[in-house]
Write a protein that holds these residues in place. Sequence first.
Motif, PDB file in Angstrom:
ATOM      1  N   ILE A  85      -6.400  -0.730   3.261  1.00  8.01           N
ATOM      2  CA  ILE A  85      -6.864   0.325   2.390  1.00  8.01           C
ATOM      3  C   ILE A  85      -7.672  -0.304   1.387  1.00  8.01           C
ATOM      4  O   ILE A  85      -8.706   0.253   0.950  1.00  8.01           O
ATOM      5  CB  ILE A  85      -5.541   1.070   1.786  1.00  8.01           C
ATOM      6  N   THR A  86      -7.174  -1.474   0.758  1.00 11.55           N
ATOM      7  CA  THR A  86      -7.919  -2.178  -0.375  1.00 11.55           C
ATOM      8  C   THR A  86      -9.471  -2.913   0.039  1.00 11.55           C
ATOM      9  O   THR A  86     -10.345  -3.213  -0.679  1.00 11.55           O
ATOM     10  CB  THR A  86      -7.342  -3.120  -1.266  1.00 11.55           C
ATOM     11  N   GLY A 142     -13.392   3.900   2.979  1.00 13.78           N
ATOM     12  CA  GLY A 142     -12.647   5.052   3.498  1.00 13.78           C
ATOM     13  C   GLY A 142     -13.598   6.200   4.227  1.00 13.78           C
ATOM     14  O   GLY A 142     -14.876   5.747   4.216  1.00 13.78           O
ATOM     15  N   ASP A 164      -1.443  -3.582   2.873  1.00 16.73           N
ATOM     16  CA  ASP A 164      -1.811  -2.195   2.691  1.00 16.73           C
ATOM     17  C   ASP A 164      -2.393  -1.411   3.738  1.00 16.73           C
ATOM     18  O   ASP A 164      -3.329  -0.546   3.720  1.00 16.73           O
ATOM     19  CB  ASP A 164      -2.613  -1.804   1.403  1.00 16.73           C
ATOM     20  N   ILE A 173      -4.868   9.505   2.815  1.00 17.84           N
ATOM     21  CA  ILE A 173      -4.202   8.100   2.823  1.00 17.84           C
ATOM     22  C   ILE A 173      -4.577   7.544   4.244  1.00 17.84           C
ATOM     23  O   ILE A 173      -5.063   6.586   4.367  1.00 17.84           O
ATOM     24  CB  ILE A 173      -2.727   8.150   2.617  1.00 17.84           C
ATOM     25  N   LYS A 200      -8.305   6.870   4.477  1.00 13.26           N
ATOM     26  CA  LYS A 200      -8.307   5.526   3.573  1.00 13.26           C
ATOM     27  C   LYS A 200      -8.015   4.353   4.194  1.00 13.26           C
ATOM     28  O   LYS A 200      -8.455   3.228   3.810  1.00 13.26           O
ATOM     29  CB  LYS A 200      -7.897   5.808   2.214  1.00 13.26           C
ATOM     30  N   THR A 201      -7.165   4.376   5.271  1.00 13.70           N
ATOM     31  CA  THR A 201      -6.390   3.065   5.664  1.00 13.70           C
ATOM     32  C   THR A 201      -6.836   3.014   7.081  1.00 13.70           C
ATOM     33  O   THR A 201      -6.666   3.813   7.959  1.00 13.70           O
ATOM     34  CB  THR A 201      -5.058   3.507   5.929  1.00 13.70           C
ATOM     35  N   TYR A 247     -11.281  -1.213   2.241  1.00 16.97           N
ATOM     36  CA  TYR A 247     -12.162  -0.304   3.119  1.00 16.97           C
ATOM     37  C   TYR A 247     -12.713   1.063   2.114  1.00 16.97           C
ATOM     38  O   TYR A 247     -11.770   1.375   1.183  1.00 16.97           O
ATOM     39  CB  TYR A 247     -11.203   0.296   4.295  1.00 16.97           C
ATOM     40  N   GLY A 304       0.974  -1.275  -0.178  1.00 20.29           N
ATOM     41  CA  GLY A 304       0.068  -0.029   0.100  1.00 20.29           C
ATOM     42  C   GLY A 304       0.932   1.101   0.043  1.00 20.29           C
ATOM     43  O   GLY A 304       1.888   1.309  -0.838  1.00 20.29           O
TER      44      GLY A 304
END
Length: 287
Positions: free
Chosen positions: A258-259, A263, A255, A217, A220-221, A261, A191
Amino acid sequence: MGMIDQFRLDGKVAWITGASYGLGLAYAKAMADVGAKIVFNDINQELVDRGLAEYAKLGLEVYGAVCDVTNEEQVNAFVKDVEEKIGTIDILVNNAGIIKRIPMIEMTKAQWDQVINVDLTGPFVCSKAVLPSMIKKGSGKIINACSMMSELGRETVSAYAAAKGGLKMLTRNICSEYGKYNIQCNAIGPGYIATPQTAPLRERQADGSMHPFDRFIRSKTPAQRWGQTEDLMGLAIFLASPASDFINGQVIYIDGGITAYIGQDPSQLDESKFAAEKEDDTIKVND
Ligand code: NAP
Ligand code: GCO
């Protein structure tokens, strides 16, 4: 072999491309820690010297030389040299990569070509150079540096996303073609990791506030932080080791979630922009 020994790389020769600093250096340190002999290349002598000095400070004896991953002649000469001086390459980490953050309509074809060459053609050229001896030996590991941009797009990174998406498919194809020789090709999909490559995205603003992309970021994480190079090392060792012998053609994302969620932070949206949007006014016939 005890369970934990399956994660060791004793006597294995690991070639990490572009490993003078950043993630490459960290992969090299991690693999050396579990017994691998490290060889690396970088794009110029200054970087190679910087890398050699770093490894020396860590007490690691490594082989390093200048080699451009996009230049097939240089790559073949590098591999020949390593085979003569150190031994055949058991593990290849296609780490070298570049990014150009330029809106697509402003990007020149030369800039596009440069990114595709380093990030996609480079792994093809380097993998092609090591595969024959891996086939002969009946084993080998290739680890590609994919990205969240192997799955997702964002403004300004068209060439990078195209290259990293292509690298995901090259990973699957190397697996498809050479899995029968006990060769595994997988990819790490980091990520947002705090390295010099991403430093411009975290720079403080003139007024001392957080960079908007840094804020983005973190929101989003789920982990609400950038990754550290150390976060990637367990997977790098795993994918290089016999413990992963039946994992092939996969991209594994590290990551912080992050992928997974959607956000947060909708408060940043400018709602006035959406006020005039047309609503679907069709009426359901059978309610
Ligand atoms: P980096 O700090 O920029 O290091 C990459 C290294 O590759 C540099 O030493 C670079 O030299 C070298 N290189 C560039 N072109 C080359 C060429 N033609 N031949 C040989 N070496 C070359 O990158 P990083 O952040 O450590 O990332 C390493 C890899 O992970 C890259 O493929 C990157 O796309 C990927 N990745 C990074 C992140 C992240 O958040 N950092 C996330 C996902 C994926 P120069 O310094 O001269 O460019
Ligand atoms: C960017 C970043 C990314 C990351 C990474 C994400 O500008 O969006 O540089 O592309 O470095 O590859 O996984």
